[in-house]
Structure formats: C-alpha cells, structure tokens
Write an enzyme that holds these catalytic residues in place. Sequence first.
Site, PDB file in Angstrom:
ATOM      1  N   CYS A  69       1.250   8.641  13.010  1.00  0.00           N
ATOM      2  CA  CYS A  69       0.663   8.833  11.704  1.00  0.00           C
ATOM      3  C   CYS A  69       0.070  10.089  11.745  1.00  0.00           C
ATOM      4  O   CYS A  69      -0.967  10.562  12.461  1.00  0.00           O
ATOM      5  CB  CYS A  69      -0.288   7.506  11.305  1.00  0.00           C
ATOM      6  SG  CYS A  69      -1.588   7.957   9.957  1.00  0.00           S
ATOM      7  N   GLU A  70       0.280  10.829  10.618  1.00  0.00           N
ATOM      8  CA  GLU A  70      -0.286  12.269  10.682  1.00  0.00           C
ATOM      9  C   GLU A  70      -1.927  12.177  10.295  1.00  0.00           C
ATOM     10  O   GLU A  70      -2.519  13.167  10.339  1.00  0.00           O
ATOM     11  CB  GLU A  70       0.399  13.181   9.546  1.00  0.00           C
ATOM     12  CG  GLU A  70       0.438  12.976   8.136  1.00  0.00           C
ATOM     13  CD  GLU A  70       1.230  13.775   7.461  1.00  0.00           C
ATOM     14  OE1 GLU A  70       1.037  13.976   6.184  1.00  0.00           O
ATOM     15  OE2 GLU A  70       2.194  14.259   7.823  1.00  0.00           O
ATOM     16  N   HIS A  71      -2.341  10.957   9.665  1.00  0.00           N
ATOM     17  CA  HIS A  71      -3.596  10.691   9.267  1.00  0.00           C
ATOM     18  C   HIS A  71      -4.538  10.585  10.396  1.00  0.00           C
ATOM     19  O   HIS A  71      -5.750  10.811  10.229  1.00  0.00           O
ATOM     20  CB  HIS A  71      -3.692  10.128   8.238  1.00  0.00           C
ATOM     21  CG  HIS A  71      -2.789   9.904   7.064  1.00  0.00           C
ATOM     22  ND1 HIS A  71      -1.951   9.380   6.295  1.00  0.00           N
ATOM     23  CD2 HIS A  71      -2.820  11.408   6.314  1.00  0.00           C
ATOM     24  CE1 HIS A  71      -1.511  10.009   5.338  1.00  0.00           C
ATOM     25  NE2 HIS A  71      -1.780  11.424   5.312  1.00  0.00           N
ATOM     26  N   HIS A  72      -3.818   9.674  11.292  1.00  0.00           N
ATOM     27  CA  HIS A  72      -5.095   9.215  12.380  1.00  0.00           C
ATOM     28  C   HIS A  72      -4.487   9.561  13.722  1.00  0.00           C
ATOM     29  O   HIS A  72      -5.056   9.133  14.616  1.00  0.00           O
ATOM     30  CB  HIS A  72      -5.078   7.698  12.184  1.00  0.00           C
ATOM     31  CG  HIS A  72      -5.571   7.301  10.993  1.00  0.00           C
ATOM     32  ND1 HIS A  72      -4.865   6.742   9.916  1.00  0.00           N
ATOM     33  CD2 HIS A  72      -6.800   7.358  10.506  1.00  0.00           C
ATOM     34  CE1 HIS A  72      -5.543   6.490   8.660  1.00  0.00           C
ATOM     35  NE2 HIS A  72      -6.801   6.917   9.038  1.00  0.00           N
ATOM     36  N   GLN A 110       5.351   7.424   6.590  1.00  0.00           N
ATOM     37  CA  GLN A 110       6.442   6.545   6.459  1.00  0.00           C
ATOM     38  C   GLN A 110       7.348   6.738   5.407  1.00  0.00           C
ATOM     39  O   GLN A 110       8.633   6.937   5.288  1.00  0.00           O
ATOM     40  CB  GLN A 110       6.315   5.011   6.501  1.00  0.00           C
ATOM     41  CG  GLN A 110       7.507   4.225   6.571  1.00  0.00           C
ATOM     42  CD  GLN A 110       7.224   2.551   6.637  1.00  0.00           C
ATOM     43  OE1 GLN A 110       6.276   2.299   7.252  1.00  0.00           O
ATOM     44  NE2 GLN A 110       7.888   1.710   5.996  1.00  0.00           N
ATOM     45  N   HIS A 138       2.036  -0.250  11.320  1.00  0.00           N
ATOM     46  CA  HIS A 138       0.951   0.819  11.500  1.00  0.00           C
ATOM     47  C   HIS A 138      -0.074   0.442  12.314  1.00  0.00           C
ATOM     48  O   HIS A 138      -1.065  -0.061  11.943  1.00  0.00           O
ATOM     49  CB  HIS A 138       0.729   1.702   9.979  1.00  0.00           C
ATOM     50  CG  HIS A 138       1.824   2.013   9.451  1.00  0.00           C
ATOM     51  ND1 HIS A 138       2.138   3.412   9.304  1.00  0.00           N
ATOM     52  CD2 HIS A 138       3.046   1.487   8.836  1.00  0.00           C
ATOM     53  CE1 HIS A 138       2.956   3.547   8.395  1.00  0.00           C
ATOM     54  NE2 HIS A 138       3.527   2.551   8.276  1.00  0.00           N
ATOM     55  N   CYS A 140      -2.716   2.369  12.596  1.00  0.00           N
ATOM     56  CA  CYS A 140      -4.202   2.690  11.939  1.00  0.00           C
ATOM     57  C   CYS A 140      -4.493   1.518  10.989  1.00  0.00           C
ATOM     58  O   CYS A 140      -5.707   1.475  10.396  1.00  0.00           O
ATOM     59  CB  CYS A 140      -4.025   3.823  11.194  1.00  0.00           C
ATOM     60  SG  CYS A 140      -2.386   3.909   9.913  1.00  0.00           S
TER      61      CYS A 140
END
Length: 176
Positions: A69-72, A110, A138, A140
């Site tokens: 995940c590019e956010h976490h 995703q 996920h 996250c």
Amino acid sequence: MNSIRDLIKLCGDDPDRDGLFETPKRVLHAFLEYTEGYREDPKNHLKKTFDVDHKQLVLVKDIEFYSMCEHHFAPFFGVAHVGYIPDAKITGLSKIARTVDGYAKRFQVQERLTNEIAEAIEEILEPKGTMVVIEAKHMCMCGRGIKKSDAATITTSVHGIFENQSDKRAEFLSLL
C-alpha cells in the site's frame, strides 16, 4: 540504513541488540524485492504472442499477488482474475501472471493495480475485450486502524465487449 535504525529506536527498541543489528540491511533487501516491478516494464511480458484462431474468453483466475500500500507501506495481497477475448493474437498464460506481478511489485493502490493490468492487455494484445477483477486483503485495514480482519476489497476494470455485452461480463463472473 540509518533511517531504519532511527525507526527501530523510535518504536522503542535498540537497533544494536543481537536480533536487530542486521535488520536495516534485511529491510533494505526486502523492500528492493517488494518493489522489483519498478525495474521492468510489465507490458513487455505480453509481447510474446501467438497467432491462434480463438475468439472466446481466455481467463486466468486466482493469480496470487503481493503488493505494498503506497499510503502506509503495509502489505496487501490477494488474487487477480484476468480475462480477455482475443481478436488476432493470444499470449502465453504465464505472461499474464508475470504482468500481474510486475504491477503488483510497486507501491500501489488496488484500484490502480486493477486498471494497469487491464490497460496493458488492451494496449499490447488489442483484444475485443478485457476484464480484470482483483480481490485483496489490506493489512492497513486488517492489522491496524479499523482492524477489520475479514474485510476484503474487490475492484474491477472492464473494457471493450465486456462493457457493452452483459452476457460476456456474466460469463466471466460466473467462472469465478
């Protein structure tokens, strides 16, 4: 690697203790493996084609993948179901799985992953239609934050004949 040592300290542990001393190096090697998709163009896998007269659905389902995940920077993983209706050419089945891996092994969301796979097939194979369905968990969401361990996310990307003909879309989905 000093940043990883700083992170270990920030989390409350000693980066010099026996079990953690080599961890920064291992983390670096792991992240290079997790992101090896940046060092290739996944579309290139699809360029190996064959002239076969097949005008019906080709579906490769349950292609396992692992992504970040590019956010976490937390993992997400699941299966991709990739199908297309050929026009003039087909590709090897393993090439579809390699394409999935090439896009998955990047910092991702995703929704983008689903679209990138479908768009690569559209561009290289020029089929009558392409459909990609991804189902993933996920970390996250499952292992932190809201902590919903049973939650799965499903995304789709639909192109060509699958957009316009509900019977073709239904055939794809019924085979899942």
